[in-house]
Design an enzyme around this catalytic site. Structure first.
Site, PDB file in Angstrom:
ATOM      1  N   HIS A   2      -8.226  -4.859  -0.634  1.00  0.00           N
ATOM      2  CA  HIS A   2      -6.929  -4.257  -0.312  1.00  0.00           C
ATOM      3  C   HIS A   2      -6.277  -4.909   0.905  1.00  0.00           C
ATOM      4  CE1 HIS A   2      -3.837  -1.286  -0.804  1.00  0.00           C
ATOM      5  NE2 HIS A   2      -4.014  -0.798   0.412  1.00  0.00           N
ATOM      6  N   ASP A  60      -9.265  -4.164  -6.093  1.00  0.00           N
ATOM      7  CA  ASP A  60      -8.637  -3.330  -5.061  1.00  0.00           C
ATOM      8  C   ASP A  60      -8.705  -1.872  -5.512  1.00  0.00           C
ATOM      9  OD1 ASP A  60      -6.890  -1.913  -3.397  1.00  0.00           O
ATOM     10  OD2 ASP A  60      -5.408  -3.517  -3.322  1.00  0.00           O
ATOM     11  N   SER A  98       0.842  -1.187   0.000  1.00  0.00           N
ATOM     12  CA  SER A  98       0.000   0.000   0.000  1.00  0.00           C
ATOM     13  C   SER A  98       0.888   1.252   0.000  1.00  0.00           C
ATOM     14  CB  SER A  98      -0.957  -0.050   1.205  1.00  0.00           C
ATOM     15  OG  SER A  98      -1.956   0.930   1.119  1.00  0.00           O
TER      16      SER A  98
END
Length: 217
Positions: free
Chosen positions: A193, A181, A118
């Site tokens: 995610h 995602d 991320s």
């Protein structure tokens, strides 16, 4: 409600979901041992507790099981991982870049594996673009999970182009994005995610890195 307010609210929802679903890292040393055979540098995702985060822990555990008896040192990038995305990622890039370059200088025979999840993937993107070209020769593999690359992520970034992996590292990078995602696709499933461990993608990336360590020059 203004578009900026909407982006802020949705960003908080994503970050809160990460904090609730992702297990905090536990028991992993923050700094690599001097001159291990392999050095992993991993940056956790937004709002995850200090350390590797669950994605980083799973990736390192899987990699460790695939490299035989070689020693592995692990460094968790020290940065805020906050929702002040641009400033936080830049802070992480500074820390990661400094640590990687210290490792290269002190342990030139150590093979380095970079990883990020991320916001942590953006940290690695920024780091690889900032470091001297010679550093790339010491990096065997890069593993990115849920790299921010969607229009929504661009809004969280504050507009403009999002960072991408440095060109010297692209051929040694595995970049994994879960279907739907919203951070790395145009999808709308926030739960996607936080699916990288359960989906087996951390093991997939570890196999890629192990193969690179075995065969790449």
């Amino acid at each position: 409600m203004t578009p900026r307010s909407l982006v802020r609210i949705v960003g908080v929802v994503v970050a809160t979901t990460l904090a609730l679903v992702s297990a905090p890292a536990g028991g992993r040393a923050a700094h690599a041992d001097p001159c291990s055979d392999i050095a992993v540098v991993f940056a956790r995702g937004t709002h995850q507790a200090s350390g590797l985060g669950d994605v980083g822990e799973a990736f390192v555990d899987s990699l460790t099981s695939q490299v035989g008896g070689r020693s592995i040192g692990v460094y968790a990038v020290n940065y805020p991982a906050s929702d002040d995305y641009r400033a936080s990622a830049s802070n992480g890039s500074d820390d990661a870049s400094a640590h990687i370059q210290r490792t290269v200088a002190s342990c030139p025979n150590t093979r380095i594996v970079l990883g990020g999840y991320s916001q942590g993937a953006t940290v690695i993107d920024l780091s690889t673009s900032a470091m001297p070209p010679a550093v790339a020769d010491h990096v065997a593999a890069v593993a990115l999970f849920g790299e921010p690359s969607s229009g929504f992520s661009s809004m969280l970034w504050g507009g403009g182009s999002l960072p991408t992996i440095g060109p010297l590292y692209s051929s040694k990078t595995i970049n994994l994005c879960a279907p739907d995602d919203p951070i790395c696709t145009g999808g709308g499933n926030i739960m996607a995610h936080v699916s990288y461990v359960q989906s087996g993608m951390t093991s997939q990336a570890a196999t890629f890195a192990a193969n690179r360590l075995d065969h790449a020059g």
